[in-house]
Design an enzyme around this catalytic site. Structure first.
Site, PDB file in Angstrom:
ATOM      1  CD  GLU A 157      -7.865   3.784 -10.690  1.00  0.00           C
ATOM      2  OE1 GLU A 157      -8.412   4.651 -11.233  1.00  0.00           O
ATOM      3  OE2 GLU A 157      -6.722   4.163 -10.303  1.00  0.00           O
ATOM      4  CD  GLU A 158      -3.143   4.421 -10.741  1.00  0.00           C
ATOM      5  OE1 GLU A 158      -3.572   4.925 -11.867  1.00  0.00           O
ATOM      6  OE2 GLU A 158      -3.015   5.448  -9.607  1.00  0.00           O
ATOM      7  CG  HIS A 182      -6.664   2.860  -6.543  1.00  0.00           C
ATOM      8  ND1 HIS A 182      -4.910   2.935  -6.548  1.00  0.00           N
ATOM      9  CD2 HIS A 182      -6.844   3.921  -7.131  1.00  0.00           C
ATOM     10  CE1 HIS A 182      -4.786   4.099  -7.053  1.00  0.00           C
ATOM     11  NE2 HIS A 182      -5.807   4.901  -7.366  1.00  0.00           N
ATOM     12  CG  ASP A 205      -3.247  -0.272  -8.388  1.00  0.00           C
ATOM     13  OD1 ASP A 205      -4.452   0.181  -7.713  1.00  0.00           O
ATOM     14  OD2 ASP A 205      -3.041  -0.062  -9.483  1.00  0.00           O
TER      15      ASP A 205
HETATM   16 ZN    ZN Z   1      -5.819   6.703  -7.957  1.00  0.00          ZN
END
Ligand code: ZN
Length: 357
Positions: A129-130, A73, A75
């Site tokens: 993803e976060e 990811h 981000d």
């Molecule tokens: Zn991660």
């Protein structure tokens, strides 16, 4: 902006990690980093490159017998006085160094420098993803272009400190309710106290014998915990309702339906509502590319306890593992850093696995 991902930077996973960290990309602000990544992939002759939102996918089409995914990811969590990166000895500090631009650097380094990998490879650089799942780049791609995710094996380059973490546990949230009868606390014998009733629910949780399950040599350790409790009406009222929020982390040998059945068995005599659930993922060590990857690592895998995007691949029938140089304990931490020697070790492992013999 001039693209900092120059050929010299792409050739060195350490320099590349640093360059990626220095492009700020807090969740929902991934456009700049996705533009830089897309731009360098587009010109690579052995890759076909696609983009969906701020998720970039590039893949080889060499006609190999197996296809593997390498995914990371783009981000990060919000900055915390840790941008841009700094170097101190063997340590690179900064937001995203561990989670997970060092892993993203592996994928981008291999994508741009390995024209003939042993398998066909699909490289994913995905957004968000976060934060909540509905923004997650892999989730969005699974809706819009499920064919992009087709593979025999997937490797998520999340921080694992150079250890292979297999599968992941599932997570279920539920609310257990105790009920009573409201009354004035001056004549409490006319009522039934629902907050007192919560005592039995808490006793079951505090004495709960959580399972430890070994699957394919990986141990998963379950847990069932009260995470929040609400109850009470006023300072002089016997409460008639109390809600205990329970989080059950379950080993991947249980489906969500089985996990729910187990929760309902533990709290058989209570009202219980499941509010959220994410399935776990089995270790997935049997696919030939997974076995060859483990051989390249040369160390036994361990079970992944937290939920990760490996479960998304597992849900599509693609076995997946986690492997990255960052220390997972430092993810989301203001002192987040990565060991430069760990970045180099992991890059060498991935080369052993993917480079033609
Ligand atoms: Zn991660």
């Amino acid at each position: 902006m001039e693209n900092p991902l120059t050929p010299e930077v792409l050739a060195d996973p350490v320099a590349l990690t640093r360059a990626l960290v220095d492009i700020e990309s807090v969740s929902l602000n991934e456009k700049a980093i996705a533009d830089c990544v897309e731009e360098v992939l587009r010109v690579v002759p052995h890759l076909s490159t696609y983009r969906h939102g701020n998720t970039v996918m590039a893949r080889t089409d060499l006609g190999r017998a197996s296809r593997v995914v390498l995914a990371g990811h783009l981000d990060t969590v919000p900055l915390n006085n840790n941008f841009p990166s700094t170097l101190r000895g063997d340590l690179m500090y900064g937001c995203g160094t561990s989670d997970m631009k060092s892993g993203v650097a592996y994928a981008l380094h291999l994508a741009t420098t390995l024209p003939e990998p042993r398998y066909d490879v699909t490289y994913f650089f995905y957004e968000a993803e976060e934060i909540e799942s509905r923004y997650n780049g892999l989730h969005l791609v699974a809706q819009a272009h499920p064919d992009w995710l087709e593979a025999d094996f997937a490797l998520l380059l999340e921080p694992t400190y150079g250890i292979v973490e297999a599968g992941c546990q599932g997570t279920m949230r539920a609310v257990v309710v105790t009920t009573g009868v409201r009354a004035h606390s001056a004549r409490s014998w006319h009522g039934v106290n629902a907050v007192h009733g919560a005592g039995e629910v808490l006793r079951r949780l505090s004495t709960y014998q959580a399972r430890r399950v070994t699957i394919d040599g990986c141990e998963y350790r379950e847990g069932m915990n009260a995470t929040r409790i609400h109850g009470g009406v006023a300072g002089n009222v016997v409460p008639d309702r109390c809600e205990i929020e329970v989080n059950y982390r379950f080993a991947p040998d249980r489906t969500p339906a089985e996990a729910e059945a187990h929760l309902r068995e533990v709290f058989a005599d209570y009202e219980l509502t499941v509010t959220d659930c994410a399935a776990g993922a089995l270790p997935g060590l049997e696919a030939p590319p997974a076995r060859e990857f483990l051989a390249a690592v040369g160390a036994a895998p361990i079970g992944k306890l937290g939920w990760t995007d490996v479960a998304r691949f597992a849900a599509m029938g693609v076995p997946a593992l986690n492997f990255g140089p960052g220390d997972p304990n430092l993810a989301h931490h203001p002192d987040e850093h990565v060991e430069i020697s760990k970045i180099r070790d992991g890059a060498a492992t991935l080369h052993r696995w993917l480079a033609p013999a």
